[in-house]
Write a protein that holds these residues in place. Structure first.
Motif, PDB file in Angstrom:
ATOM      1  N   ARG A  12     -72.368 -25.783  49.082  1.00 30.20           N
ATOM      2  CA  ARG A  12     -72.135 -24.484  48.450  1.00 30.20           C
ATOM      3  C   ARG A  12     -71.617 -23.482  49.504  1.00 30.20           C
ATOM      4  NH1 ARG A  12     -70.649 -21.454  44.364  1.00 30.20           N
ATOM      5  NH2 ARG A  12     -71.550 -19.386  44.422  1.00 30.20           N
ATOM      6  N   PHE A  13     -72.219 -23.569  50.707  1.00 25.54           N
ATOM      7  CA  PHE A  13     -71.810 -22.675  51.792  1.00 25.54           C
ATOM      8  C   PHE A  13     -70.319 -22.869  52.113  1.00 25.54           C
ATOM      9  CE2 PHE A  13     -71.130 -21.891  56.350  1.00 25.54           C
ATOM     10  CZ  PHE A  13     -71.478 -20.557  56.401  1.00 25.54           C
ATOM     11  N   LEU A  14     -69.885 -24.121  52.198  1.00 20.28           N
ATOM     12  CA  LEU A  14     -68.470 -24.379  52.521  1.00 20.28           C
ATOM     13  C   LEU A  14     -67.554 -23.876  51.401  1.00 20.28           C
ATOM     14  CD1 LEU A  14     -68.409 -27.911  54.208  1.00 20.28           C
ATOM     15  CD2 LEU A  14     -68.430 -25.656  55.258  1.00 20.28           C
ATOM     16  N   TRP A  15     -68.000 -24.037  50.169  1.00 13.98           N
ATOM     17  CA  TRP A  15     -67.199 -23.549  49.027  1.00 13.98           C
ATOM     18  C   TRP A  15     -67.020 -22.026  49.145  1.00 13.98           C
ATOM     19  CZ3 TRP A  15     -67.257 -20.040  45.126  1.00 13.98           C
ATOM     20  CH2 TRP A  15     -66.337 -20.235  44.093  1.00 13.98           C
ATOM     21  N   CYS A  16     -68.159 -21.351  49.413  1.00 15.65           N
ATOM     22  CA  CYS A  16     -68.089 -19.870  49.551  1.00 15.65           C
ATOM     23  C   CYS A  16     -67.217 -19.482  50.741  1.00 15.65           C
ATOM     24  CB  CYS A  16     -69.492 -19.297  49.753  1.00 15.65           C
ATOM     25  SG  CYS A  16     -70.580 -19.533  48.355  1.00 15.65           S
ATOM     26  N   LEU A  17     -67.384 -20.201  51.838  1.00 13.93           N
ATOM     27  CA  LEU A  17     -66.639 -19.904  53.070  1.00 13.93           C
ATOM     28  C   LEU A  17     -65.130 -19.996  52.816  1.00 13.93           C
ATOM     29  CD1 LEU A  17     -67.106 -19.279  56.075  1.00 13.93           C
ATOM     30  CD2 LEU A  17     -67.133 -21.745  56.511  1.00 13.93           C
ATOM     31  N   ASP A  18     -64.726 -21.021  52.102  1.00 10.93           N
ATOM     32  CA  ASP A  18     -63.292 -21.194  51.832  1.00 10.93           C
ATOM     33  C   ASP A  18     -62.777 -20.181  50.810  1.00 10.93           C
ATOM     34  OD1 ASP A  18     -63.303 -23.238  53.623  1.00 10.93           O
ATOM     35  OD2 ASP A  18     -63.409 -24.846  52.129  1.00 10.93           O
ATOM     36  N   HIS A  19     -63.638 -19.795  49.862  1.00 11.68           N
ATOM     37  CA  HIS A  19     -63.175 -18.860  48.829  1.00 11.68           C
ATOM     38  C   HIS A  19     -63.228 -17.401  49.265  1.00 11.68           C
ATOM     39  CE1 HIS A  19     -63.157 -22.307  46.158  1.00 11.68           C
ATOM     40  NE2 HIS A  19     -62.454 -21.567  45.323  1.00 11.68           N
ATOM     41  N   TRP A  20     -64.237 -17.024  50.028  1.00 13.36           N
ATOM     42  CA  TRP A  20     -64.387 -15.603  50.364  1.00 13.36           C
ATOM     43  C   TRP A  20     -64.132 -15.301  51.832  1.00 13.36           C
ATOM     44  CZ3 TRP A  20     -69.426 -16.480  47.347  1.00 13.36           C
ATOM     45  CH2 TRP A  20     -69.151 -16.469  45.965  1.00 13.36           C
ATOM     46  N   GLY A  21     -63.908 -16.329  52.629  1.00 17.92           N
ATOM     47  CA  GLY A  21     -63.606 -16.109  54.041  1.00 17.92           C
ATOM     48  C   GLY A  21     -64.849 -15.996  54.906  1.00 17.92           C
TER      49      GLY A  21
ATOM     50  N   LEU B 154     -55.396 -21.498  45.956  1.00 15.64           N
ATOM     51  CA  LEU B 154     -54.511 -21.921  47.053  1.00 15.64           C
ATOM     52  C   LEU B 154     -55.072 -21.477  48.403  1.00 15.64           C
ATOM     53  CD1 LEU B 154     -51.006 -21.023  45.540  1.00 15.64           C
ATOM     54  CD2 LEU B 154     -51.811 -23.319  46.083  1.00 15.64           C
ATOM     55  N   GLN B 155     -55.576 -20.237  48.431  1.00 13.54           N
ATOM     56  CA  GLN B 155     -56.119 -19.714  49.691  1.00 13.54           C
ATOM     57  C   GLN B 155     -57.348 -20.510  50.120  1.00 13.54           C
ATOM     58  OE1 GLN B 155     -56.723 -15.708  48.428  1.00 13.54           O
ATOM     59  NE2 GLN B 155     -54.704 -15.023  49.095  1.00 13.54           N
ATOM     60  N   ALA B 156     -58.206 -20.843  49.155  1.00 12.07           N
ATOM     61  CA  ALA B 156     -59.423 -21.583  49.486  1.00 12.07           C
ATOM     62  C   ALA B 156     -59.070 -22.953  50.064  1.00 12.07           C
ATOM     63  CB  ALA B 156     -60.289 -21.739  48.242  1.00 12.07           C
ATOM     64  N   ARG B 157     -58.085 -23.601  49.453  1.00  7.88           N
ATOM     65  CA  ARG B 157     -57.697 -24.929  49.955  1.00  7.88           C
ATOM     66  C   ARG B 157     -57.093 -24.819  51.350  1.00  7.88           C
ATOM     67  NH1 ARG B 157     -54.115 -27.447  45.599  1.00  7.88           N
ATOM     68  NH2 ARG B 157     -54.400 -25.525  44.432  1.00  7.88           N
ATOM     69  N   ALA B 158     -56.283 -23.771  51.551  1.00  3.27           N
ATOM     70  CA  ALA B 158     -55.666 -23.580  52.869  1.00  3.27           C
ATOM     71  C   ALA B 158     -56.730 -23.310  53.933  1.00  3.27           C
ATOM     72  CB  ALA B 158     -54.677 -22.419  52.809  1.00  3.27           C
ATOM     73  N   ARG B 159     -57.681 -22.418  53.592  1.00  7.48           N
ATOM     74  CA  ARG B 159     -58.747 -22.100  54.550  1.00  7.48           C
ATOM     75  C   ARG B 159     -59.554 -23.350  54.887  1.00  7.48           C
ATOM     76  NH1 ARG B 159     -60.190 -17.558  51.208  1.00  7.48           N
ATOM     77  NH2 ARG B 159     -59.044 -15.730  51.906  1.00  7.48           N
ATOM     78  N   GLY B 160     -59.845 -24.141  53.847  1.00  9.65           N
ATOM     79  CA  GLY B 160     -60.623 -25.363  54.043  1.00  9.65           C
ATOM     80  C   GLY B 160     -59.918 -26.321  54.977  1.00  9.65           C
TER      81      GLY B 160
END
Lengths: 146, 169
Positions: A12-21, B154-160
Motif C-alpha cells: 500500500r505504501f508503494l502504491w501511495c508513494l507512486d501516486h502521491w509522490g 501515467l505519472q504513478a507508473r513513471a514514478r514507480g
C-alpha cells in the motif's frame, strides 16, 4: 516487504508513494500518518522512500533550464515577413463593430436618400404608366376614326 | 498576446524571453537531443506567431497552449525518426552538485536520464510536465488530450519505474 501498520503495509505504501509522490505533506492525512509509522520500522519502505525522494529532487533540479544563447535571435530571424495589409482592411478587421458598421452604412445612406427624394418622381411615374397602359387604346381609336 | 496577434515583434520577443527556457527544457528532456530541441523550439514559436489568431485566452493558458504545440511536434518528430539515445550531458549539465558529491550526483543523473529515456513517451511527458514544468494535472490532461485520471496513472507508473531503477543494485 510485509510489515503491517494500521491500514498501511509495504504494498500500500508503494502504491501511495507512486501516486502521491515522496512529499508526505501531499498525501491524505491518515495515509501520511500511517506511512510515517511504517517508515520507522520497515527498512524496505525506507529504501523505496529515499529512492523516490532522490528521483523527485533530481527532477526538481531540472527546472532551472537555460535556453542556448542565440536561439531567441534565430527564432526572431525566422519570422515570416508580415503580408502587407491595406490600412482600411486592418481598421475594418480590428474590431467586431467595424465590419458591421461598414455593412450597415450603405443601407442607411440608401434609406436617407430615398426618404429625401421629391414627390415629383411619383407624378412622373404615374404619367409613364398611363401612357403605356392607354397607348394601345388611343391608337385603336385613331385607326377607327381616321 | 493581443500584441502578438497584431504582429508586434517586440511583444513576441518578450514572450520568447519568458517562455523559451521552459519549452526548450521540456523538448530537451523529451527528445534527449539538444539539437532536436533547438529545432522543435523554433518550430513551436513560429507556430505561435503564425497561429496567434487562433489562440483563445479563455480556452487555455498560454503556457498550456505552448506546451501542447511543443508536445505534438515532439510526437510527430518521434514518428519520423526514433532517436532513443538520450544525450546525457545535456541533462546532467543542468544539475550543479557540490564538488564532494560530484561523482555520485553524475552517476545518479546518468542513471535517471537513461531511465527517463526508456519510459514510454506518454509516461515521460506526464511526469516531466508535472515535476519539471510545474503544470497541474488538469493542464497536463489538456496537453496530452487525456483525462486527469489517465494522467495520474501515467505519472504513478513513471514514478514507480524510476524508483525501482534507483533501488536496483
Amino acid at each position: 516487504m510485509n510489515g503491517e501498520h494500521g491500514d498501511m503495509n509495504d504494498d500500500r505504501f508503494l502504491w501511495c508513494l507512486d501516486h502521491w509522490g515522496s512529499d508526505l505533506a501531499a498525501w491524505p492525512e491518515a495515509e501520511a500518518r500511517a506511512a510515517r509509522l511504517l517508515l520507522e520500522v520497515s527498512p524496505d519502505a525506507r529504501r523505496h522512500f529515499e529512492a523516490a525522494q532522490e528521483v523527485a529532487n533530481w527532477l526538481g533540479g531540472l527546472r532551472a533550464h537555460t535556453a542556448p544563447p542565440g536561439l531567441r535571435t534565430r527564432i526572431l530571424a525566422r519570422l515570416p515577413e508580415p503580408t502587407p495589409v491595406p490600412a482600411v482592411l486592418r481598421w475594418l478587421t480590428a474590431r467586431m463593430w467595424r465590419p458591421v458598421l461598414a455593412a450597415a452604412l450603405p443601407l442607411v445612406v440608401g434609406f436617407v436618400v430615398g426618404i429625401g427624394l421629391p414627390d415629383r418622381m411619383d407624378a412622373l411615374f404615374v404619367e409613364e404608366i398611363s401612357t403605356l397602359a392607354f397607348n394601345d387604346i388611343w391608337q385603336e381609336l385613331d385607326d377607327a376614326n381616321p | 498576446m493581443q500584441r502578438v496577434r497584431d504582429r508586434d515583434q517586440v511583444a513576441f520577443g518578450l514572450l520568447l524571453e519568458r517562455h523559451l527556457p521552459a519549452i526548450h527544457g521540456y523538448l530537451v528532456r523529451m527528445t534527449g537531443s539538444p539539437a532536436d530541441a533547438d529545432e522543435l523550439a523554433q518550430e513551436t514559436f513560429l507556430r505561435l506567431w503564425t497561429r496567434a489568431a487562433s489562440y483563445r485566452p479563455g480556452a487555455a493558458k498560454l503556457t498550456t497552449w505552448l506546451h501542447r504545440i511543443a508536445h505534438n511536434l515532439c510526437v510527430d518528430e518521434r514518428r519520423k525518426v526514433r532517436p532513443e539515445v538520450l544525450d546525457e550531458p545535456a541533462l546532467i549539465a543542468d544539475q550543479a552538485p557540490g564538488p564532494d558529491r560530484h561523482h555520485e550526483a553524475r552517476e545518479t543523473a546518468a542513471r535517471l536520464t537513461r531511465a527517463i529515456g526508456e519510459l514510454p513517451v506518454a509516461q515521460r511527458a506526464a511526469l516531466l510536465l508535472a515535476q519539471v514544468q510545474g503544470l497541474s494535472n488538469g493542464e497536463i490532461a489538456e496537453i496530452l488530450n487525456l483525462s486527469v485520471r489517465a494522467v495520474e496513472s501515467l505519472q504513478a507508473r513513471a514514478r514507480g519505474t524510476l524508483r525501482e531503477r534507483m533501488t536496483e543494485t
